[in-house]
Design an enzyme around this catalytic site. Structure first.
Site, PDB file in Angstrom:
ATOM      1  N   LYS A 289       7.860   0.400  -5.718  1.00 47.51           N
ATOM      2  CA  LYS A 289       6.936   0.042  -4.633  1.00 47.51           C
ATOM      3  C   LYS A 289       6.085  -1.161  -5.022  1.00 47.51           C
ATOM      4  CE  LYS A 289       6.618   4.716  -2.781  1.00 47.51           C
ATOM      5  NZ  LYS A 289       7.347   5.572  -3.684  1.00 47.51           N
ATOM      6  N   CYS A 290       6.751  -2.218  -5.412  1.00 46.36           N
ATOM      7  CA  CYS A 290       6.088  -3.419  -5.912  1.00 46.36           C
ATOM      8  C   CYS A 290       6.547  -4.612  -5.081  1.00 46.36           C
ATOM      9  CB  CYS A 290       6.478  -3.601  -7.390  1.00 46.36           C
ATOM     10  SG  CYS A 290       5.954  -5.138  -8.156  1.00 46.36           S
ATOM     11  N   GLY A 291       5.721  -5.621  -4.997  1.00 46.85           N
ATOM     12  CA  GLY A 291       6.124  -6.835  -4.298  1.00 46.85           C
ATOM     13  C   GLY A 291       7.354  -7.484  -4.914  1.00 46.85           C
TER      14      GLY A 291
END
Length: 157
Positions: A34-36
């Site tokens: 759930k990271c850019g």
């Protein structure tokens, strides 16, 4: 000490010695779901598919130390990677990359290739390139897209 002196546990619970990767060019990357930078899974998988037959291995190590961006269980993380990005390269169980509880492999990698923050991992998707002899060649920042590593990888294959 070199890369081959360490081991880690794959998603299936199997302990793997890094010496299993002798003679291969290896990318070690700390990942998050759930990271850019999570879309980098796609670029990493593309590199793997393109160069695996020439000796490239990619080893993914989920980490939840950066803004709780990989809080799920190992099975959830593995499923996410496969379903959303078609990841076929080896994924290991979640580890810590910084602090006193950092995995020994990451303690070694940080010592061998210091980054902008010296002896720490700045964020998810920090990538280490290791040659066929187990030497850490280069450290790539999280913002470095996998495609930008391709020329360096090809030199080592």
């Amino acid at each position: 000490m070199n890369f081959y002196d360490f081991s880690a546990v794959k998603m299936n619970g199997e302990t793997v010695s890094m010496s299993d990767y002798k003679g291969k060019v290896v990318i070690v990357v700390n990942t998050a779901s759930k990271c850019g930078f999570t879309p980098q899974f796609e670029g990493l998988e593309k590199l793997y598919e393109t160069y695996k037959d020439q000796g490239l291995e990619i080893l993914g190590f989920p980490c939840n130390q950066f803004a709780n961006q990989d809080a799920g269980e190992n099975t959830e993380i593995n499923e996410f990677c496969q379903l959303n990005y078609g990841v076929t390269f080896t994924m290991f169980q979640k580890i810590k990359v910084n602090g006193k509880e950092a995995h020994p492999l990451y303690q070694f990698l940080k010592k061998e290739a210091k980054g902008a923050l010296s002896g720490t991992i700045k964020w998810n998707f920090t990538k280490f390139l290791i040659d066929r002899d187990g030497q850490v060649i280069e450290r790539f920042a999280p913002k470095t897209e996998p495609e930008e590593m391709e020329e360096e990888i090809k030199k080592l294959l």
